[in-house]
Design a protein around this motif. Structure first.
Motif, PDB file in Angstrom:
ATOM      1  N   ILE A 247      40.594  30.753  30.128  1.00  0.00           N
ATOM      2  CA  ILE A 247      41.610  30.535  31.170  1.00  0.00           C
ATOM      3  C   ILE A 247      41.004  29.747  32.335  1.00  0.00           C
ATOM      4  N   VAL A 248      39.777  30.094  32.685  1.00  0.00           N
ATOM      5  CA  VAL A 248      39.137  29.377  33.799  1.00  0.00           C
ATOM      6  C   VAL A 248      38.929  27.909  33.407  1.00  0.00           C
ATOM      7  N   GLN A 249      38.546  27.696  32.144  1.00  0.00           N
ATOM      8  CA  GLN A 249      38.374  26.313  31.693  1.00  0.00           C
ATOM      9  C   GLN A 249      39.704  25.546  31.823  1.00  0.00           C
ATOM     10  N   LEU A 250      40.797  26.223  31.475  1.00  0.00           N
ATOM     11  CA  LEU A 250      42.106  25.575  31.560  1.00  0.00           C
ATOM     12  C   LEU A 250      42.489  25.265  33.009  1.00  0.00           C
ATOM     13  N   ARG A 251      42.170  26.187  33.916  1.00  0.00           N
ATOM     14  CA  ARG A 251      42.485  25.933  35.333  1.00  0.00           C
ATOM     15  C   ARG A 251      41.629  24.785  35.861  1.00  0.00           C
ATOM     16  N   ARG A 252      40.408  24.709  35.390  1.00  0.00           N
ATOM     17  CA  ARG A 252      39.554  23.595  35.819  1.00  0.00           C
ATOM     18  C   ARG A 252      40.182  22.261  35.401  1.00  0.00           C
ATOM     19  N   LEU A 253      40.879  22.274  34.250  1.00  0.00           N
ATOM     20  CA  LEU A 253      41.487  21.044  33.737  1.00  0.00           C
ATOM     21  C   LEU A 253      42.849  20.750  34.356  1.00  0.00           C
ATOM     22  N   GLY A 254      43.414  21.707  35.093  1.00  0.00           N
ATOM     23  CA  GLY A 254      44.699  21.447  35.733  1.00  0.00           C
ATOM     24  C   GLY A 254      45.881  22.142  35.075  1.00  0.00           C
ATOM     25  N   PHE A 255      45.619  23.153  34.247  1.00  0.00           N
ATOM     26  CA  PHE A 255      46.729  23.966  33.719  1.00  0.00           C
ATOM     27  C   PHE A 255      46.862  25.193  34.611  1.00  0.00           C
ATOM     28  N   ARG A 256      48.084  25.510  35.019  1.00  0.00           N
ATOM     29  CA  ARG A 256      48.227  26.807  35.686  1.00  0.00           C
ATOM     30  C   ARG A 256      49.276  27.677  34.981  1.00  0.00           C
TER      31      ARG A 256
ATOM     32  N   PRO B 146      37.909  22.179  39.455  1.00  0.00           N
ATOM     33  CA  PRO B 146      36.636  22.073  38.722  1.00  0.00           C
ATOM     34  C   PRO B 146      35.608  23.125  39.125  1.00  0.00           C
ATOM     35  N   GLY B 147      35.706  23.637  40.348  1.00  0.00           N
ATOM     36  CA  GLY B 147      34.674  24.570  40.808  1.00  0.00           C
ATOM     37  C   GLY B 147      34.991  26.036  40.530  1.00  0.00           C
ATOM     38  N   LEU B 148      36.105  26.299  39.877  1.00  0.00           N
ATOM     39  CA  LEU B 148      36.512  27.710  39.692  1.00  0.00           C
ATOM     40  C   LEU B 148      35.516  28.478  38.815  1.00  0.00           C
ATOM     41  N   GLN B 149      35.146  29.668  39.252  1.00  0.00           N
ATOM     42  CA  GLN B 149      34.195  30.503  38.495  1.00  0.00           C
ATOM     43  C   GLN B 149      34.939  31.611  37.751  1.00  0.00           C
ATOM     44  N   VAL B 150      34.335  32.100  36.684  1.00  0.00           N
ATOM     45  CA  VAL B 150      34.935  33.188  35.906  1.00  0.00           C
ATOM     46  C   VAL B 150      34.789  34.506  36.687  1.00  0.00           C
ATOM     47  N   PRO B 151      35.901  35.187  36.991  1.00  0.00           N
ATOM     48  CA  PRO B 151      35.772  36.470  37.687  1.00  0.00           C
ATOM     49  C   PRO B 151      34.910  37.450  36.892  1.00  0.00           C
ATOM     50  N   LYS B 152      34.105  38.201  37.613  1.00  0.00           N
ATOM     51  CA  LYS B 152      33.163  39.144  36.966  1.00  0.00           C
ATOM     52  C   LYS B 152      33.928  40.298  36.307  1.00  0.00           C
ATOM     53  N   PRO B 153      33.293  40.960  35.303  1.00  0.00           N
ATOM     54  CA  PRO B 153      33.943  42.140  34.711  1.00  0.00           C
ATOM     55  C   PRO B 153      34.202  43.193  35.787  1.00  0.00           C
ATOM     56  N   VAL B 154      35.234  43.985  35.588  1.00  0.00           N
ATOM     57  CA  VAL B 154      35.559  45.018  36.574  1.00  0.00           C
ATOM     58  C   VAL B 154      35.564  46.393  35.908  1.00  0.00           C
ATOM     59  N   THR B 155      35.260  47.396  36.699  1.00  0.00           N
ATOM     60  CA  THR B 155      35.374  48.757  36.179  1.00  0.00           C
ATOM     61  C   THR B 155      36.683  49.309  36.707  1.00  0.00           C
ATOM     62  N   ILE B 156      37.441  49.912  35.834  1.00  0.00           N
ATOM     63  CA  ILE B 156      38.747  50.398  36.285  1.00  0.00           C
ATOM     64  C   ILE B 156      38.975  51.835  35.832  1.00  0.00           C
TER      65      ILE B 156
ATOM     66  N   LEU C 181      42.220  35.930  39.351  1.00  0.00           N
ATOM     67  CA  LEU C 181      42.346  34.469  39.248  1.00  0.00           C
ATOM     68  C   LEU C 181      43.216  33.954  40.399  1.00  0.00           C
ATOM     69  N   PRO C 182      43.197  32.638  40.664  1.00  0.00           N
ATOM     70  CA  PRO C 182      44.051  32.125  41.745  1.00  0.00           C
ATOM     71  C   PRO C 182      45.500  32.610  41.567  1.00  0.00           C
ATOM     72  N   SER C 183      46.118  32.979  42.676  1.00  0.00           N
ATOM     73  CA  SER C 183      47.392  33.703  42.580  1.00  0.00           C
ATOM     74  C   SER C 183      48.552  32.824  42.109  1.00  0.00           C
ATOM     75  N   ASP C 184      48.341  31.493  42.048  1.00  0.00           N
ATOM     76  CA  ASP C 184      49.445  30.664  41.545  1.00  0.00           C
ATOM     77  C   ASP C 184      49.367  30.485  40.014  1.00  0.00           C
ATOM     78  N   THR C 185      48.460  31.209  39.361  1.00  0.00           N
ATOM     79  CA  THR C 185      48.416  31.153  37.891  1.00  0.00           C
ATOM     80  C   THR C 185      49.646  31.900  37.358  1.00  0.00           C
ATOM     81  N   VAL C 186      50.260  31.335  36.331  1.00  0.00           N
ATOM     82  CA  VAL C 186      51.462  31.969  35.773  1.00  0.00           C
ATOM     83  C   VAL C 186      51.231  32.241  34.291  1.00  0.00           C
ATOM     84  N   PHE C 187      51.368  33.501  33.908  1.00  0.00           N
ATOM     85  CA  PHE C 187      51.251  33.870  32.497  1.00  0.00           C
ATOM     86  C   PHE C 187      52.605  34.287  31.959  1.00  0.00           C
ATOM     87  N   PHE C 188      52.757  34.062  30.655  1.00  0.00           N
ATOM     88  CA  PHE C 188      53.983  34.482  29.965  1.00  0.00           C
ATOM     89  C   PHE C 188      53.536  35.104  28.646  1.00  0.00           C
ATOM     90  N   THR C 189      54.112  36.231  28.267  1.00  0.00           N
ATOM     91  CA  THR C 189      53.685  36.840  27.010  1.00  0.00           C
ATOM     92  C   THR C 189      54.879  37.314  26.182  1.00  0.00           C
TER      93      THR C 189
END
Ligand code: B12
Ligand code: SF4
Length: 521
Positions: free
Chosen positions: A195-204, A495-505, A253-261
């Motif tokens: 997903i981060v790779q896609l955002r780097r390329l301009g997909f949101r 291009p500079g977006l980093q992969v968010p670290k794993p989280v404990t939940i 991830l940046p809050s303007d990312t839109v997912f659909f499932t």
């Protein structure tokens, strides 16, 4: 020697809605010694056979709807001296067909992630086998897609997969038979990297190409607990925890990312899950409503859905959590009657759906419905260009009839016309305008009208259109609108977006009352 990967289509728009994920997964599964594979998506532009040379390898992925075009390409490529390999859901179900009609040297059944490298090596040695069994690879072996090969500014949505397989067994669906009933969920690291790779390329806008995002229900947990099946219970809890962990990371991830499932309406039972979806920016979901009557649900083995007032409440629950629903309804079920159409239109309108699709019951290969229908058609002498209706995908596109399952009370024409009128009603200007009220600005509401109209128009091809003139009209319309529509979906590359670290939940679990004791924590 080049490796081509071809996604067949008999119409090309220059632009497309969703990336065909398999192209970029197989590209990633191609060993470096073969060079970068060349993906060709014919929904963008047709393959140019003159570029294919002797000794090249051409991989073609087919579902039932594009199998015939795939076979044409296969034959052309073989004539030019290339090795031709087929894969995908349709080739998995009918491997012999690809071998006899598609010029295939080999067919891969099942997942291509792991076996593709062997197929390529065998071709290099000049000795491909006719059939390879790719099977159902473990989630840990899923190959992340190579998005560096995706053409820029051609797609509105990218596609990432977070789960393969579905525990249900709906009669019209082949997923549980081909992908299995055990949900296979890759680690969130792989999903996040993509997903981060896609955002780097301009997909949101990112479609989650999932069979069923709600892979574990509270009922599943309850049943495992009631049966004292500790192993199963732990397994289910782990799968559920993985969902929450993934969603917690998506939320970073940046809050303007839109997912659909795609999801079953059972998720409405679980406010914690819907909350997590909202936070993860999963803004929309296709929900298979299928039928608004209990009899209809029984017809398709989907009694885990609700009918009646409970149904409207379940669908509204998504909207209450800011998740827009694309409701999917099926007409032509054996228990449907003329009044079912109006009742369905009423539910679609009152359940706060943002979009809806109304499809007619189509027996797709690999499904229970197909096996039944095929049996009833054994004595049917009808042929088109010598092809029996049970192999309708082999009938040339211009002559291909829309297949309806025989109905006990209505003719196919009646079902078609009534289905059409529900589409017209749901997508009438007045109703779309009313549905757009969740948007504040006039511009937003007008854009919503445009998107609704495009959706309705594009759907005419795969959905309800039956005559070629109408399909051609729809195709022209869609082609004309596709480019401005794509502009609506483009985003600034990061291009500079980093992969968010794993989280404990802490996985929120409602205590379930199981015969007097609370088992699940
Ligand atoms: C996401 C999705 C969609 C999306 C996106 C489609 C797209 N452009 O990619 C949308 C919502 C648009 C969609 C639409 C439709 N879909 Co759909 N969709 C899916 C879904 C859920 C996932 C597909 C996916 O991306 N998977 C991820 C990739 C990586 O997996 P894969 O494609 O299976 O590829 C793997 C293997 O098959 C194999 N493989 C594939 N190709 C090749 C090629 C070679 C050479 C090799 C070696 C291997 C190989 O290797 C890959 C990696 O393991 C599947 C269900 C499923 N589980 O397959 C249904 C599914 C494919 N869809 C289906 C249907 C019916 C449709 C529609 C006709 C629905 C409708 N009524 O309109 C339309 C048709 C659209 C079209 N013209 O393509 C059916 C197809 C049945 C059939 N027999 O053909 C499926 C199987 C769902 C079902 N209910 O049965 N769909
Ligand atoms: S229709 Fe949906 S819920 Fe039913 S088996 Fe297929 S993927 Fe699962």
């Amino acid at each position: 020697m080049n490796v081509y990967l071809v996604n067949p289509s008999h119409v090309s728009f220059g632009t497309s809605v969703i990336t065909p994920r398999w192209l970029y997964v197989l590209a990633a599964a191609t060993p470096a010694s073969f060079g970068d594979p060349i993906p060709v998506d014919e929904t963008l532009s047709p393959v140019d056979p003159s570029r294919i040379q002797r000794g090249d390898i051409v991989g073609i992925g087919i579902h039932t709807g594009n199998a015939l075009r795939g076979y044409q390409i296969g034959k052309l490529a073989r004539q030019r001296g290339a090795y031709v390999i087929f894969g995908g859901i349709h080739a998995t179900l009918y491997p012999e067909e690809a071998l006899s009609l598609g010029g295939a040297h080999a067919v891969v059944k099942g997942d291509g992630d792991v076996v593709w490298a062997t197929v390529l090596e065998d071709c290099r040695r000049g000795a491909p086998e006719p059939i390879y069994s790719g099977g159902r690879v473990e989630a840990s072996d899923f190959v992340p897609a190579r998005w560096d090969l995706v053409p820029r500014n051609r797609y509105m949505w990218a596609s990432v997969q977070t789960v393969r397989g579905c525990p249900k067994h709906c009669s019209f669906c082949s997923v549980w038979r081909t992908d299995g009933q055990h949900p296979r969920q890759p680690a969130s690291d792989m999903i996040m990297e993509e997903i981060v790779q896609l955002r780097r390329l301009g997909f949101r806008y990112i479609a989650l190409a999932d069979d069923n995002f709600y892979s574990v229900t509270l009922t599943d947990l309850q049943l495992a607990s009631r049966h004292g099946d500790t192993r199963r219970l732990e397994e289910l809890k782990a799968l559920r925890a993985e969902r929450f962990e993934l969603m917690a990371r998506l939320a970073l991830l940046p809050s303007d990312t839109v997912f659909f499932t795609q999801i079953t309406m059972e998720a409405a039972e679980d406010p914690a899950f819907l909350d997590a979806m909202r936070q993860a920016n999963i803004k929309g979901a296709l929900v298979g409503v299928e039928s608004v009557t209990p009899e209809g649900l029984k017809d398709v083995y989907k009694s885990f859905n609700l009918a009646g007032p409970g149904l409207v409440d379940r669908l509204r629950a998504f909207r209450i959590h800011d998740i827009h629903v694309l409701g999917s309804f099926i007409f032509g079920l054996p228990s449907d009657r003329p009044e079912t159409f109006a009742a369905t239109a009423e539910v679609a309108q009152s359940a706060d759906l943002t979009f809806a699709q109304f499809v007619t019951l189509t027996p797709f290969p690999g499904t229970i419905d197909f096996s039944r229908w095929e049996k009833t058609m054994e004595s049917d002498p009808r042929r088109i260009e010598g092809i029996p209706l049970t192999r309708h995908w082999l009938i040339p596109q211009a002559l291909r009839p829309k297949i309806f399952s025989p109905h006990p009370a209505m003719s196919s024409e009646e079902i078609r016309l009534r289905t059409q009128s529900v589409w017209e009603r749901f997508y009438s200007l007045g109703f779309i305008w009313k549905r757009s009220r969740f948007l504040k600005s006039l511009r937003g509401r007008l854009t919503f009208i445009l998107i609704s109209k495009i959706y309705r128009q594009m759907y005419a091809d795969t959905g309800i259109a039956t005559d070629s003139a109408r399909i051609a009209r729809s195709t022209r319309w869609a082609r004309w609108l596709a480019k401005p529509c794509r502009a609506l979906f483009s985003a600034r590359p990061m291009p500079g977006l980093q992969v968010p670290k794993p989280v404990t939940i802490d996985v929120p679990v409602r205590f379930l009352q199981v015969e007097g004791s609370c088992h699940v924590k």
